[in-house]
Write an enzyme that holds these catalytic residues in place. Sequence first.
Site, mmCIF file in Angstrom:
data_model
loop_
_atom_site.group_PDB
_atom_site.id
_atom_site.type_symbol
_atom_site.label_atom_id
_atom_site.label_comp_id
_atom_site.label_asym_id
_atom_site.label_seq_id
_atom_site.Cartn_x
_atom_site.Cartn_y
_atom_site.Cartn_z
ATOM 1 N N CYS A 9 -1.508 -20.566 -9.242
ATOM 2 C CA CYS A 9 -1.775 -19.982 -10.559
ATOM 3 C C CYS A 9 -3.245 -20.095 -10.934
ATOM 4 O O CYS A 9 -3.752 -19.276 -11.699
ATOM 5 C CB CYS A 9 -0.909 -20.643 -11.616
ATOM 6 S SG CYS A 9 -1.013 -22.440 -11.639
ATOM 7 N N HIS B 170 -0.091 -26.174 -14.601
ATOM 8 C CA HIS B 170 -0.020 -24.712 -14.519
ATOM 9 C C HIS B 170 -1.186 -24.099 -15.283
ATOM 10 O O HIS B 170 -1.664 -24.653 -16.274
ATOM 11 C CB HIS B 170 1.308 -24.233 -15.109
ATOM 12 C CG HIS B 170 1.545 -22.762 -14.997
ATOM 13 N ND1 HIS B 170 1.566 -22.100 -13.789
ATOM 14 C CD2 HIS B 170 1.760 -21.813 -15.950
ATOM 15 C CE1 HIS B 170 1.792 -20.810 -14.004
ATOM 16 N NE2 HIS B 170 1.906 -20.616 -15.300
#
EC number: 3.4.19.12
Length: 867
Positions: free
Chosen positions: A340, A827
């Site tokens: 990510c 994330h």
Amino acid sequence: MQRAALFRGGDAQMAAGDLGELLVPYMPTIRVPKSGDRVYKTECAFSYDSPDSEGGLYVCMNTFLGFGREHIERHYRKTGQCVYLHLKRHVIEKVPGASGGALPKRRNAKLFLDLETSSDLNSDDFEYEDEAKLIIFPDHYEISLPNIEELPALVTIACDALLSAKSPYRKQEPDSWEEELQASKHAKTLVQLDNGVRIPPSGWKCSKCDLRENLWLNLTDGSVLCGKWFFDGSGGNGHAMEHYKETGYPLAVKLGTITPDGADVYSFDEEEPVLDPHIAKHLAHFGIDMLQMQVTENGLRDNDIKPRVSEWEVIQEAGVKLKPMYGPGYTGMKNLGNSCYLNAVMQAIFSIPEFQRAYVGNLPRIFDYSPLDPTQDFNTQMAKLGHGLLSGQYSKPPMKSELIEQVMKEEHKPQRNGISPRMFKAFISKGHPEFSSNRQQDAQEFFLHLINLVERNPVGSENPSDVFRFLVEERTQCCQSRKVRYTERVDYIMQLPVAMEAATNKDELIAYELKRREAEAARRPLPELVRAKIPFSACLQAFSEPSNVEDFWSSALQAKSAGVKTSRFASFPEYLVVQIKKFTFGLDWIPKKLDVSIDMPDFLDISHLRARGLQPGEEELPDIAPPIVIPDDPKVDEIRLLYFRRSFLVALDIDESSVMQLAEMGFPLEACRKAVYYTGNLGAEVAFNWIIAHMEEPDFAEPLVIPAFGDVASSGAAALGAVGLDNQPPEEMVAIIISMGFQRNLAIQALKATNNNLERALEWIFSHPDPEEESDPALDTMDMENNANANILAETGSEGPRIKDGPGRYELFGFISHMGTSTMSGHYVCHLRKEGRWVIYNDLRVCASERPPKDLGYIYFYHRIPS
């Protein structure tokens, strides 16, 4: 042509003899994939077309590269290769049978492609069927497969091997990002010595040398030792391996990789990275607590009780129904497993017009002039990714129907929106010890890595990375003599400290901390989170304040003294990237992130941070270099020379795999060896260009003669000379000398004085204790604390770095946020302002943002406001 007419029809069957005769002229160009060959049968080299796409995928039977329908003609024209394997996957909707059960529309469904299935596919309603054909260009003859009896044996074997080949991303080197580590056989029974060793959370150093990077903690006796040495200047002196050979202690963990989610563990005995299921216990033996949360009495972990205002919920805008966005510029990217950080950075990069023009605007030219293997070309992969994100071809809204029944069916059809950046990640991370792994990475570090690659691979007369580059003026003052020195360095990111002491809600924070501790002691749910509120003005003030210079040597005093440094902008970039320095280590070894809210402004004015240069009344520090400490023991010098010789000769080993790739193209073996040698092992594509340029020379096929060592250094400099620009020494040679403990400016000066002869340069350093100062201002101002920028600045030449100066007024257009306790876990999400509204890019999910969390970002992107 009668054969063409018969064959194009597809209905007529050709005799076995005709098939064999048709393929005879092309047999020399058909290869059987061997061990080590990569078969790209899942994705086009120039686009994100796949066998799932409408036109399918064409795989070259010689290079095993895949091409979509729009790009197959380009490869045929460029290479003359005629035979391709056409792969097509069909999604078949099942229809209800007479008894109500689901039956496939077609029988005898085949499934042999190594492809990912759509997560949206309902297996009860759909199935896959794969189709393969041989296509012969330019007349597009089609031969349906299998035709085992009719086809020549070589063709049958080649097709079978290609169809059964696995994805190339599962065949990478041991540290590749697709690797699945196995538990070590030593983990369960590992013996740890009760020797009282305790490891501090920072300040590590190899116990056998002075290296402070690439350090490994042996899990048996707690010794901290350096890893092996790499030609790029990283690594160590191999003391960890030597220790294993002496003691047999098998497992070591890399310091700096320890997070609550795990750590990098290497088994010397098994000779590969491994998993240690008992890593927390083994680290605790040496006083390292890697876990943030402990199991409670009721079986839950503390982090299972989620605060109502957690950053995960706020940043991802959870609990709000977000409207999906489709079309050009609204294409999502698949998460490949902790990728990510890459997705977020690339979405921000390709929202910038200069990058759009450089790669997508030049896409035809980049593709036409790409090398024979476009999967190994940076500009091709950037253009491919940019086109995938901006074209809109891979971001289309669901089809709408006038009938409710058809609408309901559409909801169950697999959606193929978004792209999977596997090829891009495999290339851009190749050889990098961190980005090639499957671990989460720091988005800021990846951004600098990307900029470095953009600088090294110009796409035209102007690099798009110029928009980020700016000059920093550093004013260093000797506190005792009060004299000053002004220097400049290149940077690409403004790093903003978090001024925790300036929090405006200190009373709330104190009360929350007391409640949190009480809840933990009583094992009750934690109270609602209270986040520190920090004024942006306080962070900006902290950035502009002087900082102490460690180990400062005053040229005025000719001795070490106290010094302070102040940084200002010598130029303002077109795009200002601001990083909030949220991450740190606690004394308990737990990596921490400052969970703060900063009121980042939509409009930013930093004009007051403009550098002013030497002021009236200021006296400059004398231009005298610090003395070079020469070891008293002459054996130390001899050891350094031997180390240098060994390192450089190892670096000049010929890559036999590249040699064989060239030889398979039909070039003489000795010519291939010379090509790989004289291009410094930079790969088959670079060596191929050398062959084309030298194939008319009379000694082209003569055996390679490696000269004596002193000549090797000179010839190596010539071979690698393309790396250094404007008569600058090649970076590879500079890195070798730096790795031996010398300063960068001294290494460059020595190489220049000896015509880039490495051995003579080392001798020059030892014989010049007081070298003259470097005359190149760009080198004088190099900041040794920023290695990534140092490499980029060295390529800017004697005229100085390219900058785009202007007013210091900016407007926010994007930011990247991080969720989690460490950059190595959690994330990343990206928010961008497009067409007057904010959009959230959360991997494949692209939606209109309702509440963009601008106060919780990690990296912010500002664009200069035109004056």
